[in-house]
Design a protein around this motif. Structure first.
Motif, PDB file in Angstrom:
ATOM      1  N   PRO A 197      91.843  25.246  72.515  1.00  0.00           N
ATOM      2  CA  PRO A 197      90.693  24.776  71.739  1.00  0.00           C
ATOM      3  C   PRO A 197      90.767  23.308  71.330  1.00  0.00           C
ATOM      4  O   PRO A 197      89.748  22.733  70.950  1.00  0.00           O
ATOM      5  N   GLU A 198      91.963  22.697  71.379  1.00  0.00           N
ATOM      6  CA  GLU A 198      92.070  21.295  70.964  1.00  0.00           C
ATOM      7  C   GLU A 198      91.850  20.369  72.157  1.00  0.00           C
ATOM      8  O   GLU A 198      92.381  20.597  73.246  1.00  0.00           O
ATOM      9  N   LEU A 199      91.063  19.337  71.924  1.00  0.00           N
ATOM     10  CA  LEU A 199      90.769  18.352  72.952  1.00  0.00           C
ATOM     11  C   LEU A 199      91.202  16.980  72.458  1.00  0.00           C
ATOM     12  O   LEU A 199      90.809  16.551  71.377  1.00  0.00           O
ATOM     13  N   VAL A 200      92.029  16.300  73.239  1.00  0.00           N
ATOM     14  CA  VAL A 200      92.425  14.928  72.919  1.00  0.00           C
ATOM     15  C   VAL A 200      91.568  14.010  73.775  1.00  0.00           C
ATOM     16  O   VAL A 200      91.850  13.773  74.950  1.00  0.00           O
ATOM     17  N   ASP A 201      90.501  13.507  73.187  1.00  0.00           N
ATOM     18  CA  ASP A 201      89.514  12.723  73.913  1.00  0.00           C
ATOM     19  C   ASP A 201      88.874  11.755  72.921  1.00  0.00           C
ATOM     20  O   ASP A 201      87.925  12.103  72.223  1.00  0.00           O
ATOM     21  N   PRO A 202      89.375  10.529  72.847  1.00  0.00           N
ATOM     22  CA  PRO A 202      88.847   9.559  71.872  1.00  0.00           C
ATOM     23  C   PRO A 202      87.355   9.291  72.036  1.00  0.00           C
ATOM     24  O   PRO A 202      86.644   9.094  71.045  1.00  0.00           O
ATOM     25  N   VAL A 203      86.862   9.278  73.272  1.00  0.00           N
ATOM     26  CA  VAL A 203      85.435   9.035  73.498  1.00  0.00           C
ATOM     27  C   VAL A 203      84.602  10.174  72.913  1.00  0.00           C
ATOM     28  O   VAL A 203      83.595   9.948  72.223  1.00  0.00           O
ATOM     29  N   LEU A 204      85.018  11.396  73.185  1.00  0.00           N
ATOM     30  CA  LEU A 204      84.312  12.560  72.651  1.00  0.00           C
ATOM     31  C   LEU A 204      84.328  12.545  71.134  1.00  0.00           C
ATOM     32  O   LEU A 204      83.286  12.774  70.491  1.00  0.00           O
ATOM     33  N   ARG A 205      85.490  12.292  70.545  1.00  0.00           N
ATOM     34  CA  ARG A 205      85.554  12.290  69.082  1.00  0.00           C
ATOM     35  C   ARG A 205      84.647  11.219  68.482  1.00  0.00           C
ATOM     36  O   ARG A 205      83.977  11.451  67.472  1.00  0.00           O
ATOM     37  N   HIS A 206      84.618  10.047  69.103  1.00  0.00           N
ATOM     38  CA  HIS A 206      83.768   8.976  68.582  1.00  0.00           C
ATOM     39  C   HIS A 206      82.294   9.344  68.703  1.00  0.00           C
ATOM     40  O   HIS A 206      81.491   9.070  67.790  1.00  0.00           O
ATOM     41  N   ARG A 207      81.935  10.015  69.787  1.00  0.00           N
ATOM     42  CA  ARG A 207      80.536  10.434  69.944  1.00  0.00           C
ATOM     43  C   ARG A 207      80.147  11.462  68.878  1.00  0.00           C
ATOM     44  O   ARG A 207      79.027  11.433  68.357  1.00  0.00           O
ATOM     45  N   ILE A 208      81.061  12.370  68.578  1.00  0.00           N
ATOM     46  CA  ILE A 208      80.791  13.358  67.532  1.00  0.00           C
ATOM     47  C   ILE A 208      80.646  12.673  66.180  1.00  0.00           C
ATOM     48  O   ILE A 208      79.753  13.002  65.385  1.00  0.00           O
ATOM     49  N   HIS A 209      81.523  11.711  65.907  1.00  0.00           N
ATOM     50  CA  HIS A 209      81.426  10.932  64.671  1.00  0.00           C
ATOM     51  C   HIS A 209      80.068  10.235  64.578  1.00  0.00           C
ATOM     52  O   HIS A 209      79.409  10.265  63.524  1.00  0.00           O
ATOM     53  N   GLN A 210      79.616   9.638  65.653  1.00  0.00           N
ATOM     54  CA  GLN A 210      78.323   8.950  65.658  1.00  0.00           C
ATOM     55  C   GLN A 210      77.172   9.938  65.423  1.00  0.00           C
ATOM     56  O   GLN A 210      76.234   9.643  64.676  1.00  0.00           O
TER      57      GLN A 210
ATOM     58  N   ALA B 152      69.575  11.589  68.022  1.00  0.00           N
ATOM     59  CA  ALA B 152      70.437  12.746  67.792  1.00  0.00           C
ATOM     60  C   ALA B 152      70.456  13.655  69.010  1.00  0.00           C
ATOM     61  O   ALA B 152      71.523  14.139  69.435  1.00  0.00           O
ATOM     62  N   GLN B 153      69.285  13.917  69.610  1.00  0.00           N
ATOM     63  CA  GLN B 153      69.217  14.759  70.795  1.00  0.00           C
ATOM     64  C   GLN B 153      69.984  14.144  71.964  1.00  0.00           C
ATOM     65  O   GLN B 153      70.679  14.856  72.704  1.00  0.00           O
ATOM     66  N   SER B 154      69.892  12.848  72.117  1.00  0.00           N
ATOM     67  CA  SER B 154      70.577  12.172  73.212  1.00  0.00           C
ATOM     68  C   SER B 154      72.087  12.228  73.034  1.00  0.00           C
ATOM     69  O   SER B 154      72.831  12.502  73.978  1.00  0.00           O
TER      70      SER B 154
ATOM     71  N   ILE C 104      77.524  14.883  74.254  1.00  0.00           N
ATOM     72  CA  ILE C 104      78.651  15.630  73.712  1.00  0.00           C
ATOM     73  C   ILE C 104      78.792  16.967  74.422  1.00  0.00           C
ATOM     74  O   ILE C 104      79.900  17.364  74.836  1.00  0.00           O
ATOM     75  N   GLU C 105      77.686  17.671  74.594  1.00  0.00           N
ATOM     76  CA  GLU C 105      77.742  18.978  75.266  1.00  0.00           C
ATOM     77  C   GLU C 105      78.203  18.834  76.713  1.00  0.00           C
ATOM     78  O   GLU C 105      78.980  19.660  77.218  1.00  0.00           O
TER      79      GLU C 105
END
Length: 263
Positions: A107-120, A134-136, A141-142
């Motif tokens: 379940p854990e993902l080490v992905d700085p790009v993904l985490r930053h997108r979720i933060h945004q 938000a939709q974009s 992310i999905e």
């Protein structure tokens, strides 16, 4: 970090996201429970440890955790000062079919790009004024979550009594919020009541009654976010009364229903 628990939860106005949760818990430990949604979790302060499907995992600030629907998990702080987290609850059909097993395995993902997108995305959802953005961001992310999961899809192992447990879960889900007796469930599933409890507990890591309570708490969260009063929510979600709702709500989330929706 110090002080009392802080929770902010709301339902954003974009499709696919059933709830957004921002929370700080100085000491609360989640008991084992499930959600009917994909849970996308990031930690901003502290470290979280949790069990997912009988296996222990940890989540630090550099990671993203993706918990699949209907799989039991708990949660607790590793450090005495507690933890601060942000969560997106995505509708169960937002990610492709057959990916639950991959999420359970890792379940854990080490992905700085993904985490930053979720933060945004959290920032855009908190602002609540840019639906298209938000939709974009959610779409990107999905897509990235699916890419991670599909890289490690394997055929799920056969497990004893999995079919009985799955049918019981479907029966429980189909009888929300009122619920039903164990004998009634056994008649519908065509299995002995004791066998039902053992099979379900072995498969999902919790007895059927705890699963049902967790689903009722999930319903209560949705009704509270719709702006309904706690007295009405208790009945709508299948609890005896408001005190019954509050007791289980606090046990599950560490705050009362009123604190959950407090601005």
């Amino acid at each position: 970090m110090s002080g009392s628990a802080q929770v902010k939860a709301w339902r954003p106005g974009i499709g696919g996201v059933v709830e957004v949760l921002h929370a700080y818990f100085p000491s609360h430990a989640y008991p084992s429970h499930t959600h009917d949604a994909w849970t996308v979790l990031i930690v901003d302060e502290g470290v979280v440890r949790y069990d997912l499907d009988h296996r222990e995992h940890g989540l630090a600030q550099a990671q993203v955790s993706l918990l699949p629907p209907n799989v039991p998990h708990d949660g607790r702080s590793v450090r005495p000062e507690g933890f601060r987290k942000r969560v997106l609850y995505l509708e169960p059909d937002r990610l492709g079919a057959g990916l639950v097993g991959a999420a359970v395995d890792q379940p854990e993902l080490v992905d700085p790009v993904l985490r930053h997108r979720i933060h945004q995305l959290h920032g855009v959802l908190a602002d609540g004024q840019e639906d298209l953005e938000a939709q974009s961001r959610l779409a990107l992310i999905e897509e990235r979550l699916e890419q991670h999961l599909r890289r490690r899809v394997i055929d799920p192992p056969d497990r004893r009594d999995a079919g009985v447990a799955r049918r019981l879960r479907e029966v429980l889900d189909g009888h929300l919020p009122a619920g039903l007796t164990l004998d009634e469930a056994a008649e519908l599933v065509h299995a002995h009541p004791t066998h039902l409890v053992r099979a379900f507990s072995r498969e999902y890591g919790m007895p059927p009654h705890r699963y049902l309570t967790g689903r009722r708490v999930d319903l209560a969260r949705r009704y509270l976010l719709d702006g309904r009063p706690a007295t009405e929510v208790a009945t709508l979600a299948g609890f005896y009364d408001q005190s019954h709702l509050t007791r289980h709500f606090r046990k599950m989330l560490g705050v009362t229903p009123g604190q959950f929706v407090k601005p």
